[in-house]
Write an enzyme that holds these catalytic residues in place. Structure first.
Site, short mmCIF file in Angstrom:
data_model
loop_
_atom_site.label_atom_id
_atom_site.label_comp_id
_atom_site.label_asym_id
_atom_site.label_seq_id
_atom_site.Cartn_x
_atom_site.Cartn_y
_atom_site.Cartn_z
CE1 TYR A 119 -8.56 2.57 -7.37
CE2 TYR A 119 -7.30 3.25 -8.80
CZ TYR A 119 -7.55 2.58 -7.77
OH TYR A 119 -6.63 1.58 -7.83
CB SER A 156 -6.31 -6.45 -9.12
OG SER A 156 -5.87 -5.80 -7.94
CG LEU A 188 4.89 5.41 0.16
CD1 LEU A 188 4.52 6.85 -0.01
CD2 LEU A 188 6.17 5.06 0.60
CB SER A 236 -2.24 3.36 5.37
OG SER A 236 -2.92 2.47 4.52
CE LYS A 279 0.91 10.05 7.06
NZ LYS A 279 0.02 10.76 6.01
#
Length: 312
Positions: free
Chosen positions: A58, A156, A207, A209, A215
């Site tokens: 990140y 992971s 969620l 993407s 939405k």
């Protein structure tokens, strides 16, 4: 906000955490503001969210650096914060993965410096490489755990076969992988083994993407240069089925005095196979909204109804 034990370790984390790929992850998202990201971190901590999930990937260390800066502020107690970070990408050549003991030892030391801390609560091997024996990689992390540099060991994006190899000595505490109401292979592929061996599970992309946020609309179009136009979830009959299901989710959310994202997060929080959920947040408003999911107590009937709605 309740806490949960991570595997067999002595780490106890908030069941709602914060995924920080939108905090410092300039290589992953456009138009990120580091000062906004730091305020999101502060807001999370002020709202009882103690699990901060980050990674070298990140921002190639930037997310870790921002977390380290915030935790130096007098308002916050490092001992009350659970930092989870990950590594596998080779600095300067991030497309190359490395799980070798030497790499992991160096990665932990580098992360400690960026985070400005003496220990990391949860350290994950972010992705498997193609050559390192996974139990040897985990043994290296166990040595770091014995030395007090890390407190819990995670993997992971590992397949079940790789998880079994990594856990030959029983050292793995937690697995992080893609799982949400739309992508449920982990239920049959991972959950039985993890439960048998007392390994915690933390999903990412809760969620999906934004698909599970409610939405999107049925007539929404995605340009050819939009990566979503190439994904099965965003095209054809599957997309229309997801949109129809989200219409039903809005009814259930209203019944529970919740937003749709809060309802989805509450479903994960009630799921006995999930230790913690780590939604991301780009701004303070999203963080505050996510934190409110811990106040929602969906009934067993609504839990089963949601479970059934997404069996397609």
């Amino acid at each position: 906000m309740s806490d949960v034990q991570i595997g067999k370790s002595q780490v106890y984390a908030s069941t709602l955490g914060l995924g920080t790929n939108k905090i410092g992850g300039h290589n992953l998202f456009k138009n990120l503001d580091d000062e906004v990201g730091k305020e999101v971190l502060r807001t999370a901590l002020r709202n009882g969210v103690t699990l901060l999930d980050t990674a070298y990937a990140y921002g190639f260390g930037q997310s870790e650096k921002l977390i380290g800066e915030v935790l130096q502020e007098a308002e916050f107690d490092r001992a009350r914060v659970i930092i989870a970070t990950k590594a596998a990408q080779v600095p300067g050549n991030e497309e190359q993965l490395d799980n070798s003991p030497e790499f992991l030892q160096n990665a932990v030391e580098d992360a400690l410096k960026r985070l400005q801390t003496e220990y990391i609560d949860i350290f994950y091997i972010h992705f498997p490489d193609e050559v390192t024996k996974k139990n040897e990689a985990v043994k290296a992390l166990h040595e770091l755990k014995e030395a007090g540099k890390i407190r819990a060991i995670g993997v992971s994006n590992f397949s079940l076969t790789q998880i079994k190899e990594a856990n030959l000595d029983g050292y793995v505490d937690v697995v992080e992988d893609n799982y949400n109401l739309l992508h449920r292979k982990a239920e049959t592929e991972l959950f039985p083994y993890l439960a048998k061996h007392n390994i915690s599970f933390i999903p990412y992309f809760p969620l999906a993407s934004g698909l599970l946020s409610g939405k999107y609309t049925a007539d929404q179009k995605f340009a050819e240069n939009d990566s979503r136009s190439k994904k099965a979830d965003f095209t054809g009959e599957r997309y229309q089925k997801i949109i129809a299901t989200m219409t039903e989710m809005k009814i259930i959310a209203h019944r529970n005095d919740a937003t749709v994202p809060q309802l989805v997060l509450a479903w994960y929080l009630k799921n006995p196979h999930i230790a913690a959920v780590i939604p991301g947040a780009r701004n303070v408003e999203q963080m505050v909204s996510n934190a409110k999911a811990t106040d929602i107590r969906i009934s067993n009937d609504d839990y089963e109804l949601i479970d059934d709605l997404f069996r397609f």
